[in-house]
Scaffold this motif. Structure first.
Motif, PDB file in Angstrom:
ATOM      1  N   TYR A   1       0.968  -1.123  -0.146  1.00  0.00           N
ATOM      2  CA  TYR A   1      -0.142   0.043  -0.051  1.00  0.00           C
ATOM      3  C   TYR A   1       0.933   1.356   0.312  1.00  0.00           C
ATOM      4  N   LEU A   2       1.962   1.144   0.686  1.00  0.00           N
ATOM      5  CA  LEU A   2       2.659   2.419   0.802  1.00  0.00           C
ATOM      6  C   LEU A   2       3.651   2.720  -0.285  1.00  0.00           C
ATOM      7  N   THR A   3       3.896   1.707  -0.912  1.00  0.00           N
ATOM      8  CA  THR A   3       4.770   1.921  -2.137  1.00  0.00           C
ATOM      9  C   THR A   3       3.924   2.092  -3.389  1.00  0.00           C
ATOM     10  N   GLN A   4       2.800   1.297  -3.568  1.00  0.00           N
ATOM     11  CA  GLN A   4       2.059   1.340  -4.688  1.00  0.00           C
ATOM     12  C   GLN A   4       1.130   2.424  -4.761  1.00  0.00           C
ATOM     13  N   SER A   5       0.295   2.864  -3.721  1.00  0.00           N
ATOM     14  CA  SER A   5      -0.849   3.748  -3.601  1.00  0.00           C
ATOM     15  C   SER A   5      -0.153   5.111  -3.160  1.00  0.00           C
ATOM     16  N   LEU A   6       0.663   5.291  -1.859  1.00  0.00           N
ATOM     17  CA  LEU A   6       1.224   6.437  -1.596  1.00  0.00           C
ATOM     18  C   LEU A   6       2.471   6.812  -2.354  1.00  0.00           C
ATOM     19  N   GLY A   7       3.079   5.792  -2.931  1.00  0.00           N
ATOM     20  CA  GLY A   7       4.325   6.183  -3.875  1.00  0.00           C
ATOM     21  C   GLY A   7       5.463   6.533  -2.859  1.00  0.00           C
ATOM     22  N   PHE A   8       5.498   5.836  -1.675  1.00  0.00           N
ATOM     23  CA  PHE A   8       6.856   5.956  -0.885  1.00  0.00           C
ATOM     24  C   PHE A   8       7.975   5.262  -1.325  1.00  0.00           C
ATOM     25  N   THR A   9       9.244   5.221  -1.145  1.00  0.00           N
ATOM     26  CA  THR A   9      10.336   4.481  -1.491  1.00  0.00           C
ATOM     27  C   THR A   9      10.441   3.550  -0.339  1.00  0.00           C
ATOM     28  N   LEU A  10      11.372   2.629  -0.515  1.00  0.00           N
ATOM     29  CA  LEU A  10      11.278   1.289   0.229  1.00  0.00           C
ATOM     30  C   LEU A  10      12.075   2.012   1.639  1.00  0.00           C
ATOM     31  N   SER A  11      12.974   2.916   1.558  1.00  0.00           N
ATOM     32  CA  SER A  11      13.577   3.657   2.735  1.00  0.00           C
ATOM     33  C   SER A  11      12.411   4.059   3.556  1.00  0.00           C
ATOM     34  N   ASP A  12      11.530   4.927   2.785  1.00  0.00           N
ATOM     35  CA  ASP A  12      10.329   5.562   3.520  1.00  0.00           C
ATOM     36  C   ASP A  12       9.549   4.599   4.309  1.00  0.00           C
ATOM     37  N   VAL A  13       9.514   3.514   3.381  1.00  0.00           N
ATOM     38  CA  VAL A  13       8.686   2.193   4.102  1.00  0.00           C
ATOM     39  C   VAL A  13       9.130   1.765   5.372  1.00  0.00           C
ATOM     40  N   GLY A  14      10.501   1.639   5.122  1.00  0.00           N
ATOM     41  CA  GLY A  14      11.416   1.307   6.439  1.00  0.00           C
ATOM     42  C   GLY A  14      11.116   2.225   7.505  1.00  0.00           C
ATOM     43  N   LEU A  15      11.362   3.286   7.372  1.00  0.00           N
ATOM     44  CA  LEU A  15      11.192   4.529   8.340  1.00  0.00           C
ATOM     45  C   LEU A  15       9.897   4.429   8.922  1.00  0.00           C
ATOM     46  N   ILE A  16       8.746   4.190   8.041  1.00  0.00           N
ATOM     47  CA  ILE A  16       7.421   3.830   8.725  1.00  0.00           C
ATOM     48  C   ILE A  16       7.217   2.868   9.751  1.00  0.00           C
ATOM     49  N   MET A  17       7.919   1.543   9.412  1.00  0.00           N
ATOM     50  CA  MET A  17       8.067   0.582  10.217  1.00  0.00           C
ATOM     51  C   MET A  17       8.707   0.736  11.322  1.00  0.00           C
ATOM     52  N   VAL A  18       9.743   1.561  11.280  1.00  0.00           N
ATOM     53  CA  VAL A  18      10.552   1.811  12.413  1.00  0.00           C
ATOM     54  C   VAL A  18       9.579   2.328  13.448  1.00  0.00           C
ATOM     55  N   PHE A  19       8.751   3.527  13.141  1.00  0.00           N
ATOM     56  CA  PHE A  19       7.524   4.083  13.974  1.00  0.00           C
ATOM     57  C   PHE A  19       6.539   3.087  14.442  1.00  0.00           C
ATOM     58  N   PHE A  20       6.088   2.045  13.428  1.00  0.00           N
ATOM     59  CA  PHE A  20       5.252   1.258  13.966  1.00  0.00           C
ATOM     60  C   PHE A  20       5.793   0.126  15.080  1.00  0.00           C
ATOM     61  N   GLY A  21       7.183  -0.190  15.115  1.00  0.00           N
ATOM     62  CA  GLY A  21       7.740  -0.764  16.054  1.00  0.00           C
ATOM     63  C   GLY A  21       7.737  -0.153  17.298  1.00  0.00           C
ATOM     64  N   LEU A  22       8.094   1.229  17.229  1.00  0.00           N
ATOM     65  CA  LEU A  22       8.319   2.074  18.436  1.00  0.00           C
ATOM     66  C   LEU A  22       6.743   2.440  19.076  1.00  0.00           C
ATOM     67  N   GLY A  23       5.841   2.386  18.141  1.00  0.00           N
ATOM     68  CA  GLY A  23       4.619   2.447  18.902  1.00  0.00           C
ATOM     69  C   GLY A  23       4.141   1.079  19.738  1.00  0.00           C
ATOM     70  N   SER A  24       4.725   0.040  19.078  1.00  0.00           N
ATOM     71  CA  SER A  24       4.269  -1.290  19.688  1.00  0.00           C
ATOM     72  C   SER A  24       5.224  -1.298  20.999  1.00  0.00           C
ATOM     73  N   VAL A  25       6.315  -0.952  21.063  1.00  0.00           N
ATOM     74  CA  VAL A  25       7.037  -0.840  22.263  1.00  0.00           C
ATOM     75  C   VAL A  25       6.674  -0.098  23.258  1.00  0.00           C
TER      76      VAL A  25
ATOM     77  N   MET B   1      14.075  -3.902   4.689  1.00  0.00           N
ATOM     78  CA  MET B   1      13.802  -2.811   3.392  1.00  0.00           C
ATOM     79  C   MET B   1      15.292  -2.284   3.262  1.00  0.00           C
ATOM     80  N   HIS B   2      16.145  -2.101   4.069  1.00  0.00           N
ATOM     81  CA  HIS B   2      17.254  -1.265   3.683  1.00  0.00           C
ATOM     82  C   HIS B   2      18.154  -2.354   2.814  1.00  0.00           C
ATOM     83  N   LEU B   3      18.214  -3.502   3.465  1.00  0.00           N
ATOM     84  CA  LEU B   3      19.168  -4.343   2.839  1.00  0.00           C
ATOM     85  C   LEU B   3      18.752  -4.903   1.597  1.00  0.00           C
ATOM     86  N   ILE B   4      17.310  -5.144   1.326  1.00  0.00           N
ATOM     87  CA  ILE B   4      17.026  -5.523  -0.162  1.00  0.00           C
ATOM     88  C   ILE B   4      17.222  -4.452  -1.025  1.00  0.00           C
ATOM     89  N   GLU B   5      17.105  -3.170  -0.619  1.00  0.00           N
ATOM     90  CA  GLU B   5      17.352  -2.052  -1.561  1.00  0.00           C
ATOM     91  C   GLU B   5      19.090  -1.794  -1.784  1.00  0.00           C
TER      92      GLU B   5
END
Length: 409
Positions: A42-66, A363-367
């Motif tokens: 969704y983030l890459t195809q609908s909102l046009g974010f890069t893989l690095s952007d998605v990785g950053l969003i997932m960091v906040f996903f995890g921080l919120g979970s913590v 995400m960073h590694l596959i990029e």
């Protein structure tokens, strides 16, 4: 066939009515979180974010979970698991609906942090509720029943999610997620009233041990965090691998991920029951589960044949069926020494930390290095998790020997 069905049904016997209701609530809630496996797409195809952007969003996903896991444990020890579960489910439903209107990177980072903070207060509360509603001898199977509910929802969720994306677009997922969370709240209020529920194992410790002084438990948590980084690739980089390398459609990805939940629904309870009867230690079983999940990544580099995806999914599924019930049971058993909310919140946090580092690093590694090299790095992390489990095994054995010697004196 009748005997086979009877044997299968017998593995569910002895579980309390409250555990069954809690499982149904979890099923409804989990079936609605179908947006999560498709979030990277969704983030890459609908909102046009890069893989690095998605990785950053997932960091906040995890921080919120913590933050949510820690807050959930704190609130559970002070106001009780019932209120925490009730408000977490309801507010999560509202926030899922609102998330579809966020389009900027900064806005999505902030929103996903707040959403996960609210959503993951549910997890420590649910674990404490599960422990309270289960007899001591049934705790591992009670955890397994909850996992069956999660995976039954997960098997239906992605398949339906893929269909919703095809017919209604990604926006439909957010509405379904929100509505199902509210439905789960209504069910919780109506069927799991704490005044009527039977508490079967309410553990109250006069002088609780602080989780911070329990060194073996921290070794266990490090192993779980490392394992979580490996396992969570199936929710971020693996869907992209299916899409970009093997060119699967969203519907095919949903069906493949859904097969995982369906296999777990059919086989996990009998498998866990047989492993419990085998008298193998929980740590040895966790090691076995970790090995199988490791193999699920290695086989992906062996061939370009699309059928290898099914082989990898099979290894991952069997490994997951062993690892999670017995690691969860180990944590609940350890939690009897102190405040249960505190112990179970840190168990949840170990996987939240995995969210912080796992999605972004994957995400960073596959990029930077591609999928094949990433799977080898994931293999190394899995081996490191196994090393910590072996250290834990040595620590718990030495502690047992010390207790025996003290008893003999």
């Amino acid at each position: 066939m009748k005997k086979l069905f009877s044997n299968y049904a017998a593995t569910f016997s002895g579980l309390s009515r409250e555990v069954w209701w809690l499982s149904l609530i979890t099923l409804i809630n989990r079936a609605g979180t179908m947006v999560i496996p498709f979030l990277s797409l969704y983030l890459t195809q609908s909102l046009g974010f890069t893989l690095s952007d998605v990785g950053l969003i997932m960091v906040f996903f995890g921080l919120g979970s913590v933050a949510g896991s820690r807050l959930g444990g704190y609130l559970t020890d002070r106001i009780g698991y019932y209120k925490v579960m009730q408000w977490s489910l309801f507010l999560t439903g509202v926030l899922f609906v609102l998330l579809q209107f966020i389009k900027t990177l900064n806005g999505f980072c902030a929103s996903i942090f707040f959403l996960m903070m609210v959503a993951d207060t549910f997890r420590p509360a649910m674990f404490v509720a599960l422990s309270s509603y289960s007899k001591p001898e049934n705790k591992t199977r009670s955890v397994t029943l909850i996992r069956l509910a999660i995976n039954l929802g997960f098997s239906a969720g992605p398949a339906v999610g893929g269909l919703i994306i095809t017919t209604m677009g990604y926006q439909g997922l957010f509405w379904v997620d929100g509505i199902t969370c509210v439905m789960a709240t209504v069910l919780l209020i109506n069927v799991l009233n704490p005044r009527k529920a039977r508490v079967l194992d309410e553990v109250k410790v006069e002088n609780p041990v602080s989780v911070y002084s329990d060194k073996p438990y921290w070794i266990f948590l490090v192993a779980m965090a490392l394992f979580g980084i490996v396992f969570l690739q199936y929710f971020s980089t693996i869907p992209l691998y299916y899409k970009e390398v093997h060119h699967l459609s969203e519907l095919e990805i949903g069906l493949l991920l859904g097969a995982n939940g369906f296999i777990i629904f059919l086989l996990e309870m009998p498998l866990v029951k047989s492993l419990e009867d085998s008298q193998l230690s929980k740590i040895n079983l966790m090691l076995a589960g970790g090995v199988l999940v490791t193999l699920s990544f290695i086989v992906l580099n062996m061939t370009g044949w699309v059928g290898i995806l099914l082989v990898g999914m099979f290894f991952m599924t069997i490994g997951e069926m062993i690892m999670f019930p017995f690691s969860n049971a180990f944590a609940m058993e350890r939690a009897k020494k102190g405040n249960q909310g505190q112990y179970m919140s840190w168990y949840s946090i170990s996987f939240s930390v995995a969210h912080v580092f796992g999605h972004f690093s994957g995400m960073h590694l596959i990029e930077k290095v591609g999928f094949d090299a990433t799977w080898y790095i994931v293999f190394g992390l899995s081996l490191l998790s196994g090393v910590f489990l072996l250290i834990l095994k040595g620590k718990t054995k030495s502690n047992t020997v010390k207790k025996v010697l003290q008893f003999d004196k």
